[in-house]
Design an enzyme around this catalytic site. Structure first.
Site, PDB file in Angstrom:
ATOM      1  N   ARG A  11       0.811  -1.223   0.000  1.00 31.40           N
ATOM      2  CA  ARG A  11       0.000   0.000   0.000  1.00 31.40           C
ATOM      3  C   ARG A  11       0.837   1.262   0.000  1.00 31.40           C
ATOM      4  O   ARG A  11       0.371   2.325  -0.405  1.00 31.40           O
ATOM      5  CB  ARG A  11      -0.963   0.006   1.194  1.00 31.40           C
ATOM      6  N   LYS A  83      11.020  -0.581  29.751  1.00 28.34           N
ATOM      7  CA  LYS A  83      10.267  -0.096  28.596  1.00 28.34           C
ATOM      8  C   LYS A  83      10.845  -0.540  27.249  1.00 28.34           C
ATOM      9  O   LYS A  83      10.109  -1.033  26.388  1.00 28.34           O
ATOM     10  CB  LYS A  83      10.200   1.437  28.613  1.00 28.34           C
ATOM     11  N   ASP A 127      11.230  14.036  27.136  1.00 32.72           N
ATOM     12  CA  ASP A 127      10.331  14.935  27.846  1.00 32.72           C
ATOM     13  C   ASP A 127      11.092  15.957  28.675  1.00 32.72           C
ATOM     14  O   ASP A 127      10.560  16.521  29.605  1.00 32.72           O
ATOM     15  CB  ASP A 127       9.383  14.125  28.746  1.00 32.72           C
ATOM     16  N   ALA A 130      17.051  19.364  28.871  1.00 35.83           N
ATOM     17  CA  ALA A 130      18.488  19.073  28.817  1.00 35.83           C
ATOM     18  C   ALA A 130      18.777  18.047  27.720  1.00 35.83           C
ATOM     19  O   ALA A 130      19.707  18.212  26.920  1.00 35.83           O
ATOM     20  CB  ALA A 130      18.964  18.553  30.170  1.00 35.83           C
ATOM     21  N   CYS A 185       4.392  16.968  31.572  1.00 34.71           N
ATOM     22  CA  CYS A 185       3.039  16.425  31.594  1.00 34.71           C
ATOM     23  C   CYS A 185       2.727  15.804  32.948  1.00 34.71           C
ATOM     24  O   CYS A 185       1.581  15.577  33.284  1.00 34.71           O
ATOM     25  CB  CYS A 185       2.802  15.471  30.432  1.00 34.71           C
ATOM     26  N   CYS A 245      24.190  26.579  15.824  1.00 33.90           N
ATOM     27  CA  CYS A 245      24.329  26.580  14.362  1.00 33.90           C
ATOM     28  C   CYS A 245      24.712  27.956  13.812  1.00 33.90           C
ATOM     29  O   CYS A 245      24.856  28.109  12.600  1.00 33.90           O
ATOM     30  CB  CYS A 245      23.044  26.069  13.697  1.00 33.90           C
TER      31      CYS A 245
HETATM   32 ZN    ZN Z   1      20.467  27.060  15.760  1.00 34.67          ZN
END
Ligand code: ZN
Length: 247
Positions: A11, A83, A127, A130, A185, A245
């Protein structure tokens, strides 16, 4: 590709943007999924289902009852298990063809860099800030495309940072612009289908990055308010003063 693969993936092979060559690229790819929770669950399931050759799962948690409301890769029989091991079992029964490797640890430093270097795409499904900032740095340093999402309450955001492209912003550019969300959360709650939607979209962006189909969210941030069902797409420019960057 053998007949069974042609059938299993038929598919999506039908889609002209995927075709046999795109499927082969998926089969030859390595995806690193960092965090196998509410976002990572659908990402892992969909990437395994669509035939990504190798999936590396990294997470240091065990399955808890409060996870099951949204972390759909786990079930009630797996409470207390590691997990990544339970997630690997789920992927194995969904698609035994996919090689799954697991890191039952919060990866950082050298181990994070090595795993990012090996990967063709990195999914940030963590989540905490850091980890997000470090994953971003390493993806930028190794020129590995990064699909990032977060969700809280009824809200979510999603973007792609593709440092192979000259003018792509990075996560640090976004963080510098929006400031820290700084919310979890565990304190604010989150709706299961909301993280599910964001995770599905991360998987879809990853497939596009791996196959070259369409155009990704690079340079845009998608923001969802699922309570009113409003989508917003904002442009994100590279910040010339960005500590990661910037020039
Ligand atoms: Zn950047």
């Amino acid at each position: 590709m053998i007949d069974e693969q042609l059938l299993r993936y038929s598919r999506q092979i039908m889609l002209p943007q995927i075709d046999i060559s795109g499927q082969q690229r998926l089969l030859d790819s390595i995806a690193l999924i960092i965090g196998v929770g509410g976002l990572g669950s659908p990402v892992a399931l969909y990437l395994a289902a669509c035939g990504v050759g190798e999936i590396v799962l990294a997470d240091d948690d065990r399955v808890e009852l409060k996870n099951l409301q949204r972390q759909i890769i786990y079930n009630s029989h797996q409470l207390g298990t590691v997990k990544v091991e339970s997630a690997a079992a789920a992927l194995g029964s969904l698609n035994p063809e996919v090689r799954v490797s697991v890191i039952a640890d919060r990866i950082s430093g050298d181990s994070l860099r090595k795993n990012i270097e090996r990967a063709d795409v990195v999914i940030d499904a963590t989540d905490n800030l850091a980890s997000r900032l470090e994953i971003n740095q390493q993806c930028y340093a190794t020129r590995t495309p990064l699909v990032s999402a977060s969700a809280i309450r009824w809200e979510g955001q999603l973007s792609v940072f593709d440092s192979r492209q000259q003018d792509s912003p990075c996560y640090q550019c976004l963080y510098g612009r929006l400031g820290e969300v700084g919310q979890s959360c565990s304190e604010n709650g989150v709706m299961g289908p909301v993280v599910g939607m964001l995770g599905c979209m991360q998987a879809n962006e990853a497939v596009k990055l791996l196959t070259g189909a369409g155009s990704t969210l690079t340079g845009r941030v998608l923001m969802l308010d699922a309570l009113s069902m409003d989508w917003q797409s904002i442009r994100l420019e590279r910040d010339p003063a960005c500590s990661v960057c910037g020039s």
